[in-house]
Design a protein around this motif. Structure first.
Motif, mmCIF file in Angstrom:
data_model
loop_
_atom_site.group_PDB
_atom_site.id
_atom_site.type_symbol
_atom_site.label_atom_id
_atom_site.label_comp_id
_atom_site.label_asym_id
_atom_site.label_seq_id
_atom_site.Cartn_x
_atom_site.Cartn_y
_atom_site.Cartn_z
ATOM 1 N N VAL A 153 -0.191 16.011 -1.087
ATOM 2 C CA VAL A 153 -1.034 15.996 -2.290
ATOM 3 C C VAL A 153 -2.155 14.962 -2.143
ATOM 4 C CG1 VAL A 153 -1.080 15.508 -4.761
ATOM 5 C CG2 VAL A 153 0.834 16.798 -3.781
ATOM 6 N N LEU A 154 -1.812 13.767 -1.664
ATOM 7 C CA LEU A 154 -2.810 12.704 -1.543
ATOM 8 C C LEU A 154 -3.834 12.978 -0.455
ATOM 9 C CD1 LEU A 154 -0.587 9.506 -1.930
ATOM 10 C CD2 LEU A 154 -1.949 10.664 -3.676
ATOM 11 N N ALA A 155 -3.501 13.856 0.474
ATOM 12 C CA ALA A 155 -4.426 14.168 1.567
ATOM 13 C C ALA A 155 -5.723 14.780 1.069
ATOM 14 C CB ALA A 155 -3.758 15.099 2.580
ATOM 15 N N SER A 156 -5.723 15.314 -0.153
ATOM 16 C CA SER A 156 -6.958 15.879 -0.715
ATOM 17 C C SER A 156 -7.979 14.796 -1.023
ATOM 18 C CB SER A 156 -6.640 16.652 -2.000
ATOM 19 O OG SER A 156 -6.222 15.755 -3.027
ATOM 20 N N ASP A 157 -7.519 13.522 -1.109
ATOM 21 C CA ASP A 157 -8.376 12.366 -1.380
ATOM 22 C C ASP A 157 -9.005 12.427 -2.762
ATOM 23 O OD1 ASP A 157 -9.271 9.883 -0.492
ATOM 24 O OD2 ASP A 157 -11.215 10.664 0.116
ATOM 25 N N ASP A 158 -8.371 13.153 -3.680
ATOM 26 C CA ASP A 158 -8.893 13.249 -5.041
ATOM 27 C C ASP A 158 -7.822 12.847 -6.044
ATOM 28 O OD1 ASP A 158 -10.473 13.810 -7.251
ATOM 29 O OD2 ASP A 158 -9.959 15.936 -7.267
ATOM 30 N N LEU A 159 -6.647 13.450 -5.952
ATOM 31 C CA LEU A 159 -5.566 13.126 -6.869
ATOM 32 C C LEU A 159 -4.901 11.817 -6.438
ATOM 33 C CD1 LEU A 159 -3.930 16.656 -7.229
ATOM 34 C CD2 LEU A 159 -5.650 15.601 -8.695
ATOM 35 N N MET A 160 -4.600 10.969 -7.394
ATOM 36 C CA MET A 160 -3.922 9.709 -7.086
ATOM 37 C C MET A 160 -3.209 9.206 -8.327
ATOM 38 S SD MET A 160 -7.134 7.035 -6.928
ATOM 39 C CE MET A 160 -7.939 8.001 -5.653
ATOM 40 N N ALA A 161 -2.154 8.427 -8.114
ATOM 41 C CA ALA A 161 -1.407 7.824 -9.211
ATOM 42 C C ALA A 161 -1.978 6.432 -9.485
ATOM 43 C CB ALA A 161 0.071 7.736 -8.860
ATOM 44 N N VAL A 162 -2.507 6.229 -10.671
ATOM 45 C CA VAL A 162 -3.062 4.924 -11.033
ATOM 46 C C VAL A 162 -1.977 3.855 -10.951
ATOM 47 C CG1 VAL A 162 -4.143 3.591 -12.886
ATOM 48 C CG2 VAL A 162 -4.851 5.963 -12.471
ATOM 49 N N SER A 163 -0.736 4.244 -11.249
ATOM 50 C CA SER A 163 0.378 3.289 -11.215
ATOM 51 C C SER A 163 0.645 2.743 -9.821
ATOM 52 C CB SER A 163 1.658 3.951 -11.743
ATOM 53 O OG SER A 163 1.495 4.359 -13.080
ATOM 54 N N ALA A 164 0.145 3.419 -8.789
ATOM 55 C CA ALA A 164 0.381 2.971 -7.413
ATOM 56 C C ALA A 164 -0.823 2.257 -6.811
ATOM 57 C CB ALA A 164 0.755 4.163 -6.530
ATOM 58 N N LEU A 165 -1.929 2.189 -7.555
ATOM 59 C CA LEU A 165 -3.138 1.592 -6.994
ATOM 60 C C LEU A 165 -3.009 0.089 -6.758
ATOM 61 C CD1 LEU A 165 -6.063 3.478 -8.780
ATOM 62 C CD2 LEU A 165 -5.223 3.751 -6.443
ATOM 63 N N TRP A 166 -1.988 -0.534 -7.343
ATOM 64 C CA TRP A 166 -1.793 -1.970 -7.080
ATOM 65 C C TRP A 166 -1.502 -2.205 -5.603
ATOM 66 C CZ3 TRP A 166 2.868 -3.839 -5.219
ATOM 67 C CH2 TRP A 166 3.970 -2.975 -5.322
ATOM 68 N N ILE A 167 -0.920 -1.210 -4.926
ATOM 69 C CA ILE A 167 -0.658 -1.360 -3.491
ATOM 70 C C ILE A 167 -1.973 -1.349 -2.725
ATOM 71 C CG2 ILE A 167 0.470 -0.347 -1.489
ATOM 72 C CD1 ILE A 167 2.579 0.791 -3.351
ATOM 73 N N VAL A 168 -2.854 -0.412 -3.071
ATOM 74 C CA VAL A 168 -4.168 -0.351 -2.425
ATOM 75 C C VAL A 168 -4.948 -1.629 -2.708
ATOM 76 C CG1 VAL A 168 -6.322 0.959 -2.221
ATOM 77 C CG2 VAL A 168 -4.163 2.166 -2.642
ATOM 78 N N GLU A 169 -4.871 -2.098 -3.945
ATOM 79 C CA GLU A 169 -5.537 -3.352 -4.319
ATOM 80 C C GLU A 169 -5.066 -4.502 -3.433
ATOM 81 O OE1 GLU A 169 -7.657 -6.342 -6.474
ATOM 82 O OE2 GLU A 169 -7.883 -4.159 -6.492
ATOM 83 N N ASN A 170 -3.768 -4.561 -3.164
ATOM 84 C CA ASN A 170 -3.231 -5.647 -2.345
ATOM 85 C C ASN A 170 -3.602 -5.497 -0.876
ATOM 86 O OD1 ASN A 170 -1.269 -7.787 -3.616
ATOM 87 N ND2 ASN A 170 -1.014 -5.914 -4.813
ATOM 88 N N ILE A 171 -3.727 -4.285 -0.384
ATOM 89 C CA ILE A 171 -4.191 -4.102 0.993
ATOM 90 C C ILE A 171 -5.621 -4.602 1.124
ATOM 91 C CG2 ILE A 171 -4.810 -2.387 2.746
ATOM 92 C CD1 ILE A 171 -2.424 -0.722 1.815
ATOM 93 N N ILE A 172 -6.473 -4.204 0.190
ATOM 94 C CA ILE A 172 -7.872 -4.636 0.212
ATOM 95 C C ILE A 172 -7.956 -6.154 0.059
ATOM 96 C CG2 ILE A 172 -10.122 -4.459 -0.908
ATOM 97 C CD1 ILE A 172 -9.341 -1.888 0.463
#
Length: 213
Positions: A99-118
């Motif tokens: 699902v995430l491979a489309s690069d459009d749909l994402m769970a806002v609840s999981a964006l804290w992980i991306v935030e921490n990587i950045i």
């Protein structure tokens, strides 16, 4: 009179999750879902707008199972732990990677992980642009590793698993493929090891080396 409604958003989400877990994202459709629920696609649309909204509900439900955790003070350790969390949150649900491979749909609840990587990458000395590049490299590695692992597990669940590979290696010309021929007996064990974390650390260190250079 007094009979509860057959359909609810919760029942639809649960049925969709069952299809995703057993058959993958490619086999989920509103028509198929309606059939499993002994209903019609139009009835489902009274509860969810479309398939995308349904997938977003499923992504959020999965992401909410993983509470935020404390991160190490050391920037490199911070980056590695956040990247490992990205892998761990996806490992139990291979359909999420599809699902995430489309690069459009994402769970806002999981964006804290991306935030921490950045954030970890920036604190290691990267510019924000370099940090986004680092995140993309980590994401591609993680998604690829998980998708290949699932495909391998499905393939090797078959009774004839490995037969084609064994035949191919047995017929290799040792002069043309000296390295592969010498590794033919070790190949199954070497390629089935779970090497994700060591590969992740190598990628992170390589990215940090580029930045330093």
């Amino acid at each position: 009179m007094g009979r509860p409604p057959r359909l609810s958003r919760e029942a639809i989400v649960e049925a969709a999750k069952r299809i995703l877990d057993e058959e993958g994202a490619k086999n989920l459709s509103m028509r198929r879902l309606a059939k499993d629920l002994e209903s019609t696609p139009m009835a489902l649309y009274h509860h969810v707008k479309d398939k995308d909204e349904l997938l977003l509900l499923l992504l959020e439900a999965h992401a909410e199972q993983f509470p935020r955790t404390d991160m190490p003070d050391d920037p490199r350790d911070h980056l590695i732990k956040a990247a490992q969390l990205l892998h761990d949150i996806l490992a139990d649900c291979p359909w999420i990677v599809e699902v995430l491979a489309s690069d459009d749909l994402m769970a806002v609840s999981a964006l804290w992980i991306v935030e921490n990587i950045i954030d970890g990458a920036v604190r290691c000395g990267m510019t924000p642009e370099q940090a986004v590049y680092a995140y993309r490299v980590i994401w591609y590695y993680t998604a690829g590793e998980l998708m290949l692992r699932v495909a391998r597990e499905q393939r090797y669940a078959r009774p004839d698993a490995g037969a084609h590979r064994e035949k191919a290696f047995a017929n290799l010309d040792a002069e043309q493929f000296p390295r592969l021929s010498s590794l033919s007996e070790l190949w199954p064990a070497l390629t089935s090891r779970n090497m994700h974390r060591s590969g992740l650390i190598a990628i992170v260190d390589g990215l940090l080396g580029q930045t330093t250079g």
